[in-house]
Design a protein around this motif. Structure first.
Motif, PDB file in Angstrom:
ATOM      1  N   GLU A 211       0.837  -1.215   0.000  1.00 40.75           N
ATOM      2  CA  GLU A 211       0.000   0.000   0.000  1.00 40.75           C
ATOM      3  C   GLU A 211       0.862   1.251   0.000  1.00 40.75           C
ATOM      4  OE1 GLU A 211      -2.294  -0.729   3.486  1.00 40.75           O
ATOM      5  OE2 GLU A 211      -3.971  -1.649   2.412  1.00 40.75           O
TER       6      GLU A 211
ATOM      7  N   GLN B 265      -1.416   3.550  -1.955  1.00 44.19           N
ATOM      8  CA  GLN B 265      -2.825   3.176  -1.812  1.00 44.19           C
ATOM      9  C   GLN B 265      -3.340   3.556  -0.432  1.00 44.19           C
ATOM     10  OE1 GLN B 265      -3.337  -0.949  -2.596  1.00 44.19           O
ATOM     11  NE2 GLN B 265      -2.641  -0.844  -4.720  1.00 44.19           N
ATOM     12  N   GLU B 266      -4.654   3.723  -0.355  1.00 41.05           N
ATOM     13  CA  GLU B 266      -5.287   3.989   0.923  1.00 41.05           C
ATOM     14  C   GLU B 266      -5.235   2.725   1.781  1.00 41.05           C
ATOM     15  OE1 GLU B 266      -9.799   5.059   2.356  1.00 41.05           O
ATOM     16  OE2 GLU B 266      -9.039   5.940   0.487  1.00 41.05           O
TER      17      GLU B 266
ATOM     18  N   THR C 200      -6.026  -0.402   3.918  1.00 38.63           N
ATOM     19  CA  THR C 200      -7.215  -1.235   4.116  1.00 38.63           C
ATOM     20  C   THR C 200      -7.393  -1.516   5.604  1.00 38.63           C
ATOM     21  OG1 THR C 200      -6.843  -2.314   1.989  1.00 38.63           O
ATOM     22  CG2 THR C 200      -8.342  -3.418   3.539  1.00 38.63           C
TER      23      THR C 200
ATOM     24  N   ALA D 109     -11.285   7.420   4.749  1.00 39.51           N
ATOM     25  CA  ALA D 109     -10.192   6.535   5.155  1.00 39.51           C
ATOM     26  C   ALA D 109      -9.649   6.903   6.524  1.00 39.51           C
ATOM     27  CB  ALA D 109      -9.066   6.575   4.116  1.00 39.51           C
ATOM     28  N   ALA D 110      -9.500   8.180   6.811  1.00 47.27           N
ATOM     29  CA  ALA D 110      -8.924   8.586   8.087  1.00 47.27           C
ATOM     30  C   ALA D 110      -9.779   8.125   9.247  1.00 47.27           C
ATOM     31  CB  ALA D 110      -8.767  10.111   8.121  1.00 47.27           C
TER      32      ALA D 110
END
Length: 572
Positions: free
Chosen positions: A510, A515-516, A518, A566-567
């Motif tokens: 990631e 990438q964000e 997971t 995401a945060a």
């Protein structure tokens, strides 16, 4: 003493005697000097003593001595003292009791004779004694106690019987059941008593049973029938059902006895015979058993909270509706049994009677580009010979395999849902199998334990979430790359690549590919498997402790993967 008493006194004594007799009592009255003032004639009916001891003026001591000599002293002593006492001691004890303000006792005069005594000493010193015969009452109580003991003994005997027994009244309601019958239905005796067969089984079977019940009650003919029953725990019960009437037609009871022959049926060997030598049971006897009550309730039996201990009884939906299964058997009973079970699992089922027919079937399927994914074969036919379907998984089945265990057996055959999907789509199009496009999923589960895999499948299906299950860390990383899960549930102790290494690999990829992250939740039985500092470094926000629950899984999904930024998703 009373020789010169006035006629009025004699009249009073006569009236008192009549009243006592009407009340069923024997009355004695003593003065403060313990001399008899009055004695009802009924006393002579209770005690075999001379009438002279009931004359007015008789001393209490002389009266008590006459009672002792008549046998009262050999009865049950008062106040629970069972020590046999002498005549003088007994008289002395009774004199002290007569001077109590109140005293009551029940004593046995003979083996089957009881007398109730009630003493009252008034403030002016007058003593009144009331005597009554309790013999009939005591005999009745003894009979009731004996009846209760006989009933309890009968119930214990019935409960110890290995075979189910039930009794119905004229209205065909259950009035007695034993433990084996309760276990067969998975209900308590209190829940069964007073109910009828219509409350327990389907209407078709209830009507059939009731018709035979009434025929037995009205005509007194015995009814015998072989039946195959599915018990409340999902097991097959092969039984010979006997019905007979007890009593006359007007008030008779119907007794049903289930003779369990399951060990004989389960004992059939590869040649379809039981035992050896002259004691052989033909396999064709199985076909005489009629399908009867199905008392198994899968919804009642399925307890999601305890799935960690109990394997699931259904296939995951993704596998079940795509499987084509071929059943090889020559037994009609086994055919009906497993065809129905596979249909409930939403599988397509084909049936052939022998291995020799497989070659012809293979040629027929080749023309339409269809083939089965699994072969189930009757183990009594022996091992399958070499044939066209050798590359497919083969599973032996028999009459003692419960249909509820079939799903777990199929999953244990090693079928991959992804391979089945691609193979069947390709066959339906008449083309060679091609790789299927990889789609995003809601949850990726990394778990190597077979039972826990089934648990997660049941829970996630129940929540309506799409999912994949990886059996080791390496496969989990591969599934993460191809399916882009919204949430990963990662077991730490796995073969090939453990959970720690899998998480580091995913996080490194990631970061390299920008990438964000997971959301990853570790699944563990020990809270210390990963330290808080390491969890923070790998952006692992939470732990899921075993045994898992649907509520906890749903809460974790909504917290980390239900569309939040995401945060927020990865914040601890």
């Amino acid at each position: 003493m009373l020789d010169d008493a006035a006629p009025r006194a004699r009249d009073s004594s006569m009236i008192l005697d009549l009243v006592a007799n009407g009340l069923g009592l024997a009355v004695l009255v003593w003065d403060r000097d313990d001399r008899l003032l009055f004695a009802a004639r009924a006393v002579l009916g209770l005690f075999p003593i001379s009438p002279s001891f009931l004359e007015p003026g008789t001393r209490l001591r002389d009266y008590l001595g006459a009672l002792y000599d008549a046998g009262l002293g050999s009865g049950i002593p008062v106040e629970g003292n069972r020590r046999r006492v002498g005549r003088e001691e007994w008289i002395s004890n009774r004199l002290s009791l007569h001077w109590r303000e109140r005293f009551e006792s029940v004593e046995r005069m003979a083996r089957r004779s009881w007398i109730s005594t009630s003493n009252r000493r008034l403030s002016n010193g007058i003593g009144i004694v009331l005597l009554s015969d309790l013999t009939q009452q005591k005999l009745h109580e003894e009979e009731l106690q004996q009846d209760r003991e006989r009933v309890e003994l009968t119930e214990r005997i019935l409960d110890e019987l290995p075979n189910a027994v039930c009794v119905k009244d004229r209205n065909l309601n259950y009035v007695a059941v034993n433990k084996a019958f309760c276990d067969m239905h998975g209900m308590s005796a209190s829940a069964l008593l007073g109910r009828s067969v219509w409350d327990l089984v389907d209407a078709e079977f209830a009507e059939r049973y009731e018709n035979s019940d009434r025929d037995v009650l009205e005509n007194g003919t015995r009814h015998v029938a072989p039946q195959q029953i599915v018990t409340a725990d999902g097991e097959d019960l092969w039984t010979i059902v006997h019905k007979f009437r007890v009593g006359k037609p007007a008030d008779g009871l119907l007794v049903t006895y289930f003779s369990d022959v399951t060990p004989l049926i389960d004992g059939f060997g590869p040649l379809g015979m039981e035992g050896s030598g002259a004691a052989l049971v033909p396999r064709g006897a199985i076909d005489r058993f009629e399908p009867a009550q199905n008392l198994y309730d899968p919804f009642k039996a399925l307890d999601v909270s305890s799935l960690v201990e109990t394997p699931a009884i259904q296939l995951p939906v993704e596998v079940a509706y795509r499987l084509r299964i071929l059943l090889v058997t020559s037994c009609p009973t086994l055919e009906r049994r497993f065809a129905d079970a596979l249909a409930e699992l939403s599988c397509d089922v084909g049936i052939v009677n022998s291995f020799a027919m497989l070659k012809d079937l293979n040629e027929a399927l080749a023309g339409i580009a269809l083939s089965p994914n699994l072969i189930l074969y009757d183990e009594s036919l022996g091992a399958p010979p070499p044939g066209p379907f050798d590359a497919l998984p083969h599973l032996p089945v028999s009459l003692h395999l419960a249909p509820r265990d079939l799903a777990a057996q199929i999953m244990a055959a090693g079928l991959s849902s992804q391979e089945v999907v691609g193979d069947i789509h390709a066959q339906a199009a008449g083309l060679a199998p091609v790789a299927q496009p990889q789609t995003a999923i809601d949850v990726l589960v990394a778990e190597d334990n077979d039972i826990n895999q089934i648990v997660f499948a049941q829970i996630l299906e129940g929540l309506g979430l799409s999912f994949k299950i990886a059996v080791n860390g390496e496969e989990a990383v591969a599934f993460w790359r191809s399916h882009h899960p919204k949430l990963i549930l990662m077991d730490l102790a796995m073969p090939v690549m453990d959970g720690h290494a899998a998480i580091r690999t995913i996080r490194a990829s990631e970061e390299q590919e920008a990438q964000e992250p997971t959301p990853i939740v570790i699944v563990t039985t020990q809270a210390a498997d990963m330290e808080a500092a390491e969890m923070a470094a790998l952006a692992v926000p939470a732990r899921l402790m075993k045994p898992v629950s649907p509520e906890r899984v749903e809460a974790l999904f909504h917290r980390f993967a239900a569309g939040q930024p995401a945060a927020e998703r990865i914040a601890p």
